[in-house]
Design an enzyme around this catalytic site. Structure first.
Site, short mmCIF file in Angstrom:
data_model
loop_
_atom_site.label_atom_id
_atom_site.label_comp_id
_atom_site.label_asym_id
_atom_site.label_seq_id
_atom_site.Cartn_x
_atom_site.Cartn_y
_atom_site.Cartn_z
N ARG A 131 1.84 -14.80 -1.41
CA ARG A 131 0.64 -14.33 -1.24
C ARG A 131 0.45 -15.21 0.00
O ARG A 131 -0.60 -15.21 -0.07
CB ARG A 131 0.12 -13.61 -1.65
CG ARG A 131 0.43 -12.48 -2.75
CD ARG A 131 0.60 -11.30 -1.56
NE ARG A 131 0.16 -10.23 -0.86
CZ ARG A 131 -0.59 -9.18 -1.64
NH1 ARG A 131 -1.17 -8.84 -3.55
NH2 ARG A 131 -1.82 -8.52 -1.45
N ARG A 137 -9.52 -0.84 -9.88
CA ARG A 137 -9.33 -1.62 -8.67
C ARG A 137 -9.29 -0.68 -7.57
O ARG A 137 -10.02 -1.06 -6.10
CB ARG A 137 -8.83 -2.85 -8.54
CG ARG A 137 -9.23 -4.06 -9.25
CD ARG A 137 -7.89 -5.40 -9.38
NE ARG A 137 -8.17 -5.52 -7.73
CZ ARG A 137 -7.91 -6.51 -7.01
NH1 ARG A 137 -6.58 -7.32 -8.18
NH2 ARG A 137 -7.62 -6.68 -5.71
N CYS A 145 -0.50 -13.71 -7.13
CA CYS A 145 -0.42 -12.75 -7.52
C CYS A 145 0.82 -11.65 -7.95
O CYS A 145 1.82 -12.50 -7.65
CB CYS A 145 -1.54 -11.41 -6.87
SG CYS A 145 -0.54 -10.62 -6.06
N LYS A 205 -9.22 2.18 0.30
CA LYS A 205 -9.49 0.79 0.00
C LYS A 205 -9.66 -0.22 1.21
O LYS A 205 -10.23 -1.12 1.43
CB LYS A 205 -9.40 0.74 -1.88
CG LYS A 205 -9.67 -0.84 -2.13
CD LYS A 205 -8.30 -1.01 -3.63
CE LYS A 205 -6.77 -1.17 -3.19
NZ LYS A 205 -6.45 -3.26 -2.67
N ASN A 206 -8.48 0.16 1.52
CA ASN A 206 -8.08 -1.21 2.29
C ASN A 206 -9.32 -1.22 3.56
O ASN A 206 -8.16 -2.33 4.31
CB ASN A 206 -6.02 -1.61 2.11
CG ASN A 206 -6.06 -1.98 0.84
OD1 ASN A 206 -6.70 -2.33 0.43
ND2 ASN A 206 -4.58 -1.09 1.12
N ASP A 227 3.19 0.37 -1.25
CA ASP A 227 2.06 0.76 -1.95
C ASP A 227 2.59 1.79 -2.61
O ASP A 227 1.50 2.64 -3.57
CB ASP A 227 0.88 0.80 -1.53
CG ASP A 227 0.11 -0.75 -1.17
OD1 ASP A 227 -0.84 -0.93 -0.14
OD2 ASP A 227 0.90 -1.55 -1.40
C1 EPZ Z 1 -2.09 -5.56 2.44
O1 EPZ Z 1 -2.16 -6.78 2.24
C2 EPZ Z 1 -3.14 -4.69 1.63
N1 EPZ Z 1 -3.91 -5.50 0.81
C3 EPZ Z 1 -1.74 -5.03 0.46
O2 EPZ Z 1 -2.76 -3.60 -0.60
C4 EPZ Z 1 -0.29 -4.07 0.88
O3 EPZ Z 1 0.63 -4.13 0.35
C5 EPZ Z 1 0.05 -5.23 1.86
O4 EPZ Z 1 -0.88 -5.69 2.69
C6 EPZ Z 1 1.42 -4.94 3.46
O5 EPZ Z 1 1.38 -3.90 3.36
C7 EPZ Z 1 -5.18 -5.21 1.14
O6 EPZ Z 1 -4.97 -4.81 3.09
C8 EPZ Z 1 -6.36 -5.56 0.92
P1 EPZ Z 1 0.87 -8.83 4.28
P2 EPZ Z 1 -1.77 -8.12 2.67
O7 EPZ Z 1 -0.30 -9.95 4.63
O8 EPZ Z 1 -2.05 -8.36 4.07
C9 EPZ Z 1 3.88 -11.63 4.11
C10 EPZ Z 1 -2.71 -2.34 -2.30
O9 EPZ Z 1 -2.11 -2.12 -3.60
N2 EPZ Z 1 2.80 -13.19 4.50
O10 EPZ Z 1 1.15 -7.85 5.03
O11 EPZ Z 1 -2.13 -9.16 1.85
C11 EPZ Z 1 3.70 -11.52 2.78
O12 EPZ Z 1 4.20 -12.60 1.72
C12 EPZ Z 1 -2.05 -4.16 -1.88
O13 EPZ Z 1 -3.46 -2.47 -1.72
C13 EPZ Z 1 3.37 -14.06 4.71
O14 EPZ Z 1 4.44 -14.80 4.63
O15 EPZ Z 1 -0.46 -7.61 2.83
C14 EPZ Z 1 4.30 -10.44 2.00
O16 EPZ Z 1 5.52 -10.62 1.69
C15 EPZ Z 1 -1.05 -4.91 -2.47
N3 EPZ Z 1 2.45 -14.86 5.25
C16 EPZ Z 1 4.35 -9.76 3.71
O17 EPZ Z 1 3.90 -10.86 4.66
C17 EPZ Z 1 1.37 -14.63 5.62
O18 EPZ Z 1 0.29 -15.46 6.63
C18 EPZ Z 1 3.20 -8.33 3.58
O19 EPZ Z 1 1.89 -9.22 3.79
C19 EPZ Z 1 0.73 -13.49 5.50
C20 EPZ Z 1 1.60 -12.48 4.59
#
Ligand code: EPZ
Length: 438
Positions: free
Chosen positions: A124, A401, A119, A22-23, A309
């Site tokens: 996020r 999803r 969420c 998915k990701n 995850d």
């Molecule tokens: C991706 O989300 C995945 N989703 C998530 O999978 C996964 O849990 C996550 O990466 C971490 O591995 C997809 O790829 C579609 P992040 P993403 O930006 O990119 C902080 C699932 O279950 N952050 O890596 O949105 C954020 O708050 C989903 O399949 C900032 O501070 O996650 C978090 O604490 C859930 N500023 C951390 O980084 C930003 O601009 C990691 O978030 C962006 C993120």
């Protein structure tokens, strides 16, 4: 709406096939915006989030074609982009739509993307996405819950991320590939899905090095074109890991084929530490567990650490371990909502901030539980498979999803599960027959 009814206590036995990731599918489908023309993408999972992504691309002006017989091949025509907008009603349902920002700016020079909002698992934010794209020459205004972006001239830049954000790295990559000059992303995310996106961009003519490490270097090119051959999306490591935990938690023997074995390293090692016998044969992973489950502490980390995850699934498993384990969630600030629901099944869990202490016990007992997010719902169906008696899981849409053909795959492993409308009455817990069987 539907719910899942699970008659637990049966060891899972058999083989399932991992679907496309998915990701990886979500950013790759959106990356087609960078190259006008016809694209063919293989191994696309049939998931609600993929449907959301294709409907977003349709609203942008890029129709997709999925064969009537279903199957995993998607054709996409990105010749025309009519609207460079990702509206709130799409983004609020799937926050990953935010990765349309980079490609739309690179393709059209402007973009209007709804702020994803938070969420269940956390706030996020997307500050790092904007920081990286601004370094490439984009300018943003936040207005009415939307990010309005414009760029006259995308130029290469050195970008230092404060957080190794996965979708942030993807957004920046998808703009940098068409920038003028060289870009270097420092503290980049190294997840396998980033590598898959980089391979797809390269198949369209992008020049990228270092994906899968914390430093990604991109030589911008004037234009990209659709890949010559159908691009096959990698297998889903989280789905594969979930089914392997299913074999472990029920004391069964499960084989996952078409698994992205190299991407599963941290999960396979931790399953072995817990007492499972795990062997690999090409893209097939075999797991058997017939002895006691040992408690294993985990701490979620960016790849190649233990994936966040898989944290909820691991908590379900540790609820049946012979002893106490500690789980630290270091990526998201609120990713323990499954704990309260697992406790309804009898799990003994103490929460303290981002740390959970799980006191394993012999047995869980079926009950009614409610899913709160995608991976929490995976954790609950795993616990239901192991619990004595019947469990019903409400809010099944969370699972749809991220888990393709869930009931069919579980049934192939001998699980007794059925999807029923919410209003069907179900007797949960241990029935007289179950008691007799104890
Ligand atoms: C991706 O989300 C995945 N989703 C998530 O999978 C996964 O849990 C996550 O990466 C971490 O591995 C997809 O790829 C579609 P992040 P993403 O930006 O990119 C902080 C699932 O279950 N952050 O890596 O949105 C954020 O708050 C989903 O399949 C900032 O501070 O996650 C978090 O604490 C859930 N500023 C951390 O980084 C930003 O601009 C990691 O978030 C962006 C993120």
């Amino acid at each position: 709406m539907d719910k899942l009814v699970i008659h637990g206590g049966h060891p899972l036995q058999g083989t399932v096939r991992a679907s496309g990731a998915k990701n990886a599918a979500l950013p790759i489908l959106i990356a087609t915006l960078l190259a006008p023309g016809e694209h063919v993408i293989d191994n696309v999972p049939e998931l609600v989030d993929v449907s959301f992504t294709l409907s977003l691309l349709g609203r942008i002006g890029c129709p997709s074609l999925i064969p009537a017989e279903g199957g995993a091949r998607v054709r996409l025509d990105t010749t025309r982009v009519a609207f460079s907008e990702a509206p709130y009603d799409v983004v609020r349902k799937m926050r990953a739509s935010v990765v349309a920002l980079g490609p739309l700016l690179a393709r059209c020079g402007h973009a209007r993307v709804s702020l994803p909002g938070g969420c269940a698992i956390g706030v996020r934010p997307i500050d790092q996405h904007l920081k990286g794209l601004e370094a490439l020459g984009c300018r943003f205004e936040l207005e009415g819950g939307y990010v309005n972006g414009v760029v006259e001239h995308l130029r290469g830049a050195e970008i230092h991320l404060d957080v190794p954000t996965v979708t942030g790295t993807e957004n920046i990559m998808m703009a940098a590939v068409l920038a003028d000059g060289v870009s270097v992303i420092h503290n980049a995310a190294a997840e396998p899905e980033i590598v898959d996106l980089a391979c797809f961009l390269r198949a369209m003519g992008a020049r990228i090095r270092g994906e899968g490490t914390d430093t990604i270097e991109i030589d911008g090119v004037p234009a990209l074109r659709p890949a010559r051959n159908p691009y096959r999306i990698m297998g889903d490591r989280i789905e594969a890991g979930t089914y392997l935990v299913g074999g472990a938690i029920t004391g069964g023997a499960v084989t996952v084929e078409r698994a992205p074995v190299a991407a599963l390293g941290p999960v396979l090692d931790t399953l072995r530490q817990a007492g499972c016998e795990v062997t690999v044969d090409g893209d097939r992973v075999h797991l058997r567990r017939d002895g006691d489950l040992r408690p294993v502490d985990i701490e979620t980390r960016p790849h190649p650490g233990f994936p966040t995850d898989m944290q909820a699934q691991w908590m379900a498993l540790m609820a049946l371990a012979q002893g106490t384990s500690t789980i630290r969630e270091t990526i998201f600030e609120n990713r323990f909502m499954h704990a309260a629901e697992l406790m309804r099944l009898g799990a003994r869990i103490e929460l303290d901030g981002n740390t959970a202490r799980v006191h394993g016990r012999e047995q869980l007992t079926g009950a009614t539980v409610m899913a709160t997010d995608l991976r929490a719902s995976a954790s609950l169906f795993l616990a239901g498979l192991a619990a004595r008696g019947t469990t019903e899981m409400l809010r099944l849409y969370h699972l749809d999803r991220g888990y393709e053909k869930l009931e069919a795959k579980l049934a192939a492993l001998g699980a007794q599960v059925e999807r029923v409308p919410d209003d069907v009455r179900v007797r949960t817990g241990v029935s007289a027959d179950d008691r007799a069987a104890i």
